[in-house]
Scaffold this motif. Sequence first.
Motif, PDB file in Angstrom:
ATOM      1  N   GLY A  95      10.133  -0.714   5.071  1.00 21.98           N
ATOM      2  CA  GLY A  95       9.442  -1.928   4.671  1.00 21.98           C
ATOM      3  C   GLY A  95      10.366  -3.118   4.554  1.00 21.98           C
ATOM      4  N   GLU A  96      11.671  -2.861   4.261  1.00 25.76           N
ATOM      5  CA  GLU A  96      12.618  -3.954   4.148  1.00 25.76           C
ATOM      6  C   GLU A  96      12.780  -4.719   5.451  1.00 25.76           C
ATOM      7  OE1 GLU A  96      14.116  -0.725   1.322  1.00 25.76           O
ATOM      8  OE2 GLU A  96      12.914  -0.942   3.111  1.00 25.76           O
ATOM      9  N   GLU A  97      12.459  -4.083   6.565  1.00 20.31           N
ATOM     10  CA  GLU A  97      12.662  -4.713   7.865  1.00 20.31           C
ATOM     11  C   GLU A  97      11.474  -5.557   8.322  1.00 20.31           C
ATOM     12  OE1 GLU A  97      15.307  -0.853   9.335  1.00 20.31           O
ATOM     13  OE2 GLU A  97      13.688  -1.623  10.576  1.00 20.31           O
ATOM     14  N   LEU A  98      10.367  -5.458   7.622  1.00 22.93           N
ATOM     15  CA  LEU A  98       9.197  -6.241   8.005  1.00 22.93           C
ATOM     16  C   LEU A  98       9.396  -7.702   7.648  1.00 22.93           C
ATOM     17  CD1 LEU A  98       6.273  -3.896   6.909  1.00 22.93           C
ATOM     18  CD2 LEU A  98       7.100  -4.311   9.224  1.00 22.93           C
ATOM     19  N   GLU A  99       8.885  -8.589   8.500  1.00 19.33           N
ATOM     20  CA  GLU A  99       8.993 -10.021   8.283  1.00 19.33           C
ATOM     21  C   GLU A  99       7.601 -10.642   8.307  1.00 19.33           C
ATOM     22  OE1 GLU A  99      13.270 -10.329  10.664  1.00 19.33           O
ATOM     23  OE2 GLU A  99      11.681 -11.799  11.027  1.00 19.33           O
ATOM     24  N   ASN A 100       7.429 -11.645   7.483  1.00 24.73           N
ATOM     25  CA  ASN A 100       6.133 -12.293   7.381  1.00 24.73           C
ATOM     26  C   ASN A 100       5.815 -13.098   8.645  1.00 24.73           C
ATOM     27  OD1 ASN A 100       3.759 -12.900   5.988  1.00 24.73           O
ATOM     28  ND2 ASN A 100       4.580 -14.829   5.228  1.00 24.73           N
ATOM     29  N   ASP A 101       4.526 -13.096   9.027  1.00 24.27           N
ATOM     30  CA  ASP A 101       4.025 -13.864  10.184  1.00 24.27           C
ATOM     31  C   ASP A 101       4.696 -13.457  11.487  1.00 24.27           C
ATOM     32  OD1 ASP A 101       3.819 -16.851   8.146  1.00 24.27           O
ATOM     33  OD2 ASP A 101       2.292 -15.341   8.562  1.00 24.27           O
ATOM     34  N   GLN A 102       5.023 -12.190  11.613  1.00 26.99           N
ATOM     35  CA  GLN A 102       5.611 -11.679  12.842  1.00 26.99           C
ATOM     36  C   GLN A 102       4.622 -10.748  13.533  1.00 26.99           C
ATOM     37  OE1 GLN A 102       8.517 -12.717  14.193  1.00 26.99           O
ATOM     38  NE2 GLN A 102       8.569 -14.171  12.483  1.00 26.99           N
ATOM     39  N   HIS A 103       4.974 -10.307  14.740  1.00 27.04           N
ATOM     40  CA  HIS A 103       4.112  -9.442  15.534  1.00 27.04           C
ATOM     41  C   HIS A 103       4.811  -8.101  15.768  1.00 27.04           C
ATOM     42  CE1 HIS A 103       2.836 -13.574  16.420  1.00 27.04           C
ATOM     43  NE2 HIS A 103       1.634 -13.067  16.612  1.00 27.04           N
ATOM     44  N   TYR A 104       4.026  -7.037  15.663  1.00 23.21           N
ATOM     45  CA  TYR A 104       4.541  -5.692  15.834  1.00 23.21           C
ATOM     46  C   TYR A 104       3.594  -4.894  16.715  1.00 23.21           C
ATOM     47  CZ  TYR A 104       7.435  -7.092  11.881  1.00 23.21           C
ATOM     48  OH  TYR A 104       8.295  -7.761  11.070  1.00 23.21           O
ATOM     49  N   VAL A 105       4.077  -3.752  17.157  1.00 22.62           N
ATOM     50  CA  VAL A 105       3.296  -2.857  18.008  1.00 22.62           C
ATOM     51  C   VAL A 105       3.187  -1.519  17.304  1.00 22.62           C
ATOM     52  CG1 VAL A 105       3.116  -1.732  20.251  1.00 22.62           C
ATOM     53  CG2 VAL A 105       4.099  -4.035  20.080  1.00 22.62           C
ATOM     54  N   ALA A 106       1.956  -1.058  17.111  1.00 31.07           N
ATOM     55  CA  ALA A 106       1.728   0.248  16.504  1.00 31.07           C
ATOM     56  C   ALA A 106       1.827   1.313  17.580  1.00 31.07           C
ATOM     57  CB  ALA A 106       0.362   0.291  15.834  1.00 31.07           C
TER      58      ALA A 106
ATOM     59  N   GLY B 254      10.126   1.656   0.271  1.00 31.88           N
ATOM     60  CA  GLY B 254       8.789   1.085   0.394  1.00 31.88           C
ATOM     61  C   GLY B 254       8.903  -0.403   0.521  1.00 31.88           C
ATOM     62  N   CYS B 255       7.810  -1.116   0.349  1.00 34.72           N
ATOM     63  CA  CYS B 255       7.890  -2.564   0.423  1.00 34.72           C
ATOM     64  C   CYS B 255       6.923  -3.160  -0.572  1.00 34.72           C
ATOM     65  CB  CYS B 255       7.584  -3.067   1.831  1.00 34.72           C
ATOM     66  SG  CYS B 255       5.980  -2.538   2.473  1.00 34.72           S
ATOM     67  N   ALA B 256       7.368  -4.189  -1.271  1.00 37.43           N
ATOM     68  CA  ALA B 256       6.495  -4.942  -2.164  1.00 37.43           C
ATOM     69  C   ALA B 256       6.384  -6.337  -1.579  1.00 37.43           C
ATOM     70  CB  ALA B 256       7.081  -4.993  -3.566  1.00 37.43           C
ATOM     71  N   LEU B 257       5.286  -6.673  -0.986  1.00 41.47           N
ATOM     72  CA  LEU B 257       5.158  -7.899  -0.230  1.00 41.47           C
ATOM     73  C   LEU B 257       4.091  -8.781  -0.841  1.00 41.47           C
ATOM     74  CD1 LEU B 257       5.206  -6.239   3.311  1.00 41.47           C
ATOM     75  CD2 LEU B 257       7.106  -7.256   2.119  1.00 41.47           C
ATOM     76  N   GLY B 258       4.442 -10.005  -1.153  1.00 38.57           N
ATOM     77  CA  GLY B 258       3.469 -10.928  -1.675  1.00 38.57           C
ATOM     78  C   GLY B 258       3.018 -11.879  -0.589  1.00 38.57           C
ATOM     79  N   CYS B 259       1.718 -12.032  -0.443  1.00 37.26           N
ATOM     80  CA  CYS B 259       1.151 -12.888   0.593  1.00 37.26           C
ATOM     81  C   CYS B 259       1.692 -12.495   1.967  1.00 37.26           C
ATOM     82  CB  CYS B 259       1.454 -14.357   0.304  1.00 37.26           C
ATOM     83  SG  CYS B 259       0.827 -14.941  -1.272  1.00 37.26           S
ATOM     84  N   PHE B 260       1.873 -11.224   2.192  1.00 36.16           N
ATOM     85  CA  PHE B 260       2.445 -10.766   3.459  1.00 36.16           C
ATOM     86  C   PHE B 260       1.342 -10.558   4.489  1.00 36.16           C
ATOM     87  CE2 PHE B 260       5.798  -8.910   5.951  1.00 36.16           C
ATOM     88  CZ  PHE B 260       5.129  -8.067   6.811  1.00 36.16           C
ATOM     89  N   SER B 261       1.568 -11.085   5.682  1.00 33.66           N
ATOM     90  CA  SER B 261       0.610 -10.893   6.765  1.00 33.66           C
ATOM     91  C   SER B 261       1.369 -10.836   8.079  1.00 33.66           C
ATOM     92  CB  SER B 261      -0.419 -12.023   6.802  1.00 33.66           C
ATOM     93  OG  SER B 261       0.210 -13.258   7.060  1.00 33.66           O
ATOM     94  N   CYS B 262       0.880 -10.028   8.980  1.00 32.49           N
ATOM     95  CA  CYS B 262       1.468  -9.919  10.309  1.00 32.49           C
ATOM     96  C   CYS B 262       0.372  -9.482  11.278  1.00 32.49           C
ATOM     97  CB  CYS B 262       2.639  -8.938  10.329  1.00 32.49           C
ATOM     98  SG  CYS B 262       2.179  -7.231   9.930  1.00 32.49           S
ATOM     99  N   SER B 263       0.714  -9.469  12.547  1.00 35.45           N
ATOM    100  CA  SER B 263      -0.224  -9.055  13.584  1.00 35.45           C
ATOM    101  C   SER B 263       0.313  -7.807  14.262  1.00 35.45           C
ATOM    102  CB  SER B 263      -0.418 -10.171  14.619  1.00 35.45           C
ATOM    103  OG  SER B 263      -0.985 -11.318  14.002  1.00 35.45           O
ATOM    104  N   VAL B 264      -0.567  -6.865  14.503  1.00 35.07           N
ATOM    105  CA  VAL B 264      -0.155  -5.578  15.049  1.00 35.07           C
ATOM    106  C   VAL B 264      -0.899  -5.332  16.359  1.00 35.07           C
ATOM    107  CG1 VAL B 264       0.033  -3.102  14.633  1.00 35.07           C
ATOM    108  CG2 VAL B 264       0.277  -4.715  12.731  1.00 35.07           C
ATOM    109  N   PHE B 265      -0.139  -5.158  17.430  1.00 36.77           N
ATOM    110  CA  PHE B 265      -0.716  -4.792  18.723  1.00 36.77           C
ATOM    111  C   PHE B 265      -0.866  -3.285  18.807  1.00 36.77           C
ATOM    112  CE2 PHE B 265      -0.544  -8.835  20.890  1.00 36.77           C
ATOM    113  CZ  PHE B 265       0.447  -9.535  20.220  1.00 36.77           C
ATOM    114  N   ARG B 266      -1.735  -2.850  19.694  1.00 33.18           N
ATOM    115  CA  ARG B 266      -1.880  -1.424  19.984  1.00 33.18           C
ATOM    116  C   ARG B 266      -1.005  -1.088  21.188  1.00 33.18           C
ATOM    117  NH1 ARG B 266      -6.425  -3.801  18.294  1.00 33.18           N
ATOM    118  NH2 ARG B 266      -7.748  -2.739  16.760  1.00 33.18           N
ATOM    119  N   ASN B 267      -0.241  -0.066  21.063  1.00 32.97           N
ATOM    120  CA  ASN B 267       0.719   0.298  22.099  1.00 32.97           C
ATOM    121  C   ASN B 267       0.019   0.554  23.431  1.00 32.97           C
ATOM    122  OD1 ASN B 267       3.277   0.936  23.132  1.00 32.97           O
ATOM    123  ND2 ASN B 267       2.933   3.127  22.800  1.00 32.97           N
TER     124      ASN B 267
END
Length: 209
Positions: free
Chosen positions: A179-190, A114-127
């Motif tokens: 969750g370990e692979e997620l990075e703060n202030d990055q962009h991802y695609v759902a 899982g992931c425990a993220l403090g102040c974590f935010s990112c942007s997610v695009f739609r595929n």
Amino acid sequence: PARTVLIYRNGDRFFPGRRFLVTPRRFPTFEAFLDDVTQALHTPLAVRNLFTPRQGRGVTGLGDLRDGGQYVAAGSERLRKLDYLNQGRKEPRGTRKGLQSRHRCLAVLPVSHGCALGCFSCSVFRNGDLLSPPFPLELPKRIPLQWDTLLATLTEKVELGSGAVSKLCRLDGTPVCRGEELENDQHYVAVGKEEYKALPYWELLVPQE
């Protein structure tokens, strides 16, 4: 004459000490002073003895207190040998900072599976969607979030046309599986059950900038 003394709690290496102004008008008796020390230091038992921190000599009355002196307040127990003069004042501040730093690190360190993220935010695009701006995703502080729960949250928020979100990908198409692979202030695609669609998602960010 008025005297200022510094009192430590017996056996408490993290207590920085409390200063008291001792005057005959404020404390007519030694017992009255000990009662005030008990209330001010919030000791579990009533303070009945004062000791010098290094030699361990007992204080028998107000006349033994010297101006600028440092003493250890105790109940009926013995004096616990600690370095009150150094650890009592300096270590608590460093320890609190260390604990705060440790809590900040724990807030962003992943929990297994899982992931425990403090102040974590990112942007997610739609595929495959170049018409809709990326969806901002913010996760609560210090709350472990299971990966399946995160995908379910994305499914509800992103609203893919293909259905439920089954995975996240980086903009280059690399899948993110934990969750370990997620990075703060990055962009991802759902991405749903379909394949990742390699599109210039960055173009959606240009109007916003």
